[in-house]
Design a protein around this motif. Structure first.
Motif, PDB file in Angstrom:
ATOM      1  N   ASN A 133      40.811  -1.351  65.211  1.00 55.40           N
ATOM      2  CA  ASN A 133      40.429  -0.175  64.446  1.00 55.40           C
ATOM      3  C   ASN A 133      41.161   1.046  65.003  1.00 55.40           C
ATOM      4  O   ASN A 133      42.026   0.927  65.887  1.00 55.40           O
ATOM      5  N   ALA A 134      40.813   2.215  64.520  1.00 54.32           N
ATOM      6  CA  ALA A 134      41.545   3.423  64.908  1.00 54.32           C
ATOM      7  C   ALA A 134      41.338   3.811  66.359  1.00 54.32           C
ATOM      8  O   ALA A 134      42.096   4.629  66.903  1.00 54.32           O
ATOM      9  N   ASP A 135      40.347   3.243  67.021  1.00 58.97           N
ATOM     10  CA  ASP A 135      40.090   3.518  68.432  1.00 58.97           C
ATOM     11  C   ASP A 135      40.654   2.431  69.340  1.00 58.97           C
ATOM     12  O   ASP A 135      40.278   2.349  70.519  1.00 58.97           O
ATOM     13  N   ALA A 136      41.566   1.616  68.784  1.00 57.15           N
ATOM     14  CA  ALA A 136      42.184   0.507  69.526  1.00 57.15           C
ATOM     15  C   ALA A 136      41.148  -0.502  70.015  1.00 57.15           C
ATOM     16  O   ALA A 136      41.288  -1.101  71.074  1.00 57.15           O
ATOM     17  N   LEU A 137      40.105  -0.696  69.219  1.00 57.02           N
ATOM     18  CA  LEU A 137      39.076  -1.696  69.511  1.00 57.02           C
ATOM     19  C   LEU A 137      39.192  -2.841  68.511  1.00 57.02           C
ATOM     20  O   LEU A 137      39.459  -2.624  67.326  1.00 57.02           O
ATOM     21  N   ASP A 138      38.969  -4.046  68.994  1.00 58.92           N
ATOM     22  CA  ASP A 138      38.955  -5.218  68.143  1.00 58.92           C
ATOM     23  C   ASP A 138      37.539  -5.385  67.594  1.00 58.92           C
ATOM     24  O   ASP A 138      36.607  -5.687  68.354  1.00 58.92           O
ATOM     25  N   PRO A 139      37.338  -5.194  66.273  1.00 57.45           N
ATOM     26  CA  PRO A 139      35.980  -5.348  65.745  1.00 57.45           C
ATOM     27  C   PRO A 139      35.378  -6.713  66.055  1.00 57.45           C
ATOM     28  O   PRO A 139      34.167  -6.819  66.267  1.00 57.45           O
TER      29      PRO A 139
END
Length: 311
Positions: A133-139
């Motif tokens: 996502n936009a926060d460099a997190l893998d959902p």
């Protein structure tokens, strides 16, 4: 795409901070339209389903509505079947396979099941053809009650009330060449770890939940998909993406421990599909067909064996 181990953001051996995430985000470009390619098709389903917004992603200056598609005549006496796609936005057939099922196959189950579908969990990632996502997190590592990922938190809130009543949950994914050329190197850089090269399986496979693998259910899905596209063989060491192959085309993950979408509920029948769109033996249409076939097979099996589901 970046093929070497030295990812150009961050310092090797040091996890990213806010500055590195911000730099990474400036690299991301909108490459396709969630509104035109996904939202419009979801809205067209209102003729036959209840369609509603269950949340909204806020990535200033952009805002993305999140939609579910639900059986219009929900009947508490019928089994609850869950379908999710686009948890990873770049996995195209996860989104379009879910939409294809809803458009062409779901009507045959009317009056037999309660269907709740979310065709695109991650619209920001869909538009940028990205895993994170936009926060460099893998959902798909962040499905939990206190999730820092907006996409994961919103879906958790939607599905958690069905935790004890869901009968089946199928989550549609892809494994692509960019997993190895871009996303795994980026993950290593983000976490300050060395990049370890892996392999990409050529074909379709499933990730069962090790907490309740249900081998017959998994094989029923594999058998149906095999009519559409080829099933991935194990690597020489007996693994697929580093996990032991427990049956033809099947590996297992601990879904809840890893924060995976398929672990949100206690549905007795749950699985994650993995299509390989970069195979020379598969077309985009074939990948969508494989996803839709997997959904049909999963629902058909859960309907055929309801006593086992309630055991």
């Amino acid at each position: 795409m970046i093929a070497n181990a030295l990812y150009p953001i961050g310092t090797p051996g040091q996890p990213w901070g806010a500055a590195e995430v911000a730099e990474w985000r400036t690299w991301q470009r909108r490459l396709r339209s969630y509104g035109d390619e996904v939202q419009d098709r979801i809205m067209a389903l209102r003729a036959n389903f209840e369609v509603a917004e269950y949340g909204r992603l806020e990535y200033s200056p952009e805002s993305y509505p999140l939609f579910f598609v639900k059986s219009r005549d929900w009947n508490e006496a019928l089994p609850v079947m869950l379908l999710t796609g686009g948890v990873h936005g770049y996995e195209t057939s996860g989104v379009h396979g879910a939409l294809q099922f809803l458009e062409h196959d779901a009507a045959r189950y009317e009056g037999r099941i309660n269907l709740l579908a979310v065709p695109c969990v991650s619209p920001w990632g869909y538009e940028r053809i990205h895993r994170w996502n936009a926060d460099a997190l893998d959902p798909n590592r962040n499905f939990r009650a206190d999730s820092p990922a907006q996409e994961s938190a919103a879906l958790w809130r939607l599905l958690s009330p069905l935790r004890d009543t869901a009968c089946m949950h199928i989550d549609l994914h892809e494994t692509t060449d960019t997993d190895e050329s871009e996303y795994r190197p980026a993950l290593a850089a983000r976490d300050g770890k060395p990049f370890q090269p892996g392999t990409i399986p050529d074909g379709f496979y499933l990730c069962a939940d090790s907490a309740r693998p249900e081998p017959d259910f998994q094989q029923a899905v594999i058998a149906e998909v095999a009519k559409v596209t080829h099933i991935a063989p194990a690597d020489p060491d007996g693994t697929i993406i580093g996990s032991p192959v427990v049956a033809h085309g099947v590996i297992e993950y601990d879904c809840r421990k890893l924060g995976l979408c398929a672990g949100i509920t206690d549905a007795p029948y749950r699985t994650t599909t993995e299509v390989y769109p970069d195979s020379p033996r598969a077309t985009p249409a074939q990948c969508n067909d494989a996803q839709a076939a997997a959904v049909r097979a999963a629902i058909d099996y859960a309907l055929a064996y309801p006593a086992k589901a309630s055991a």
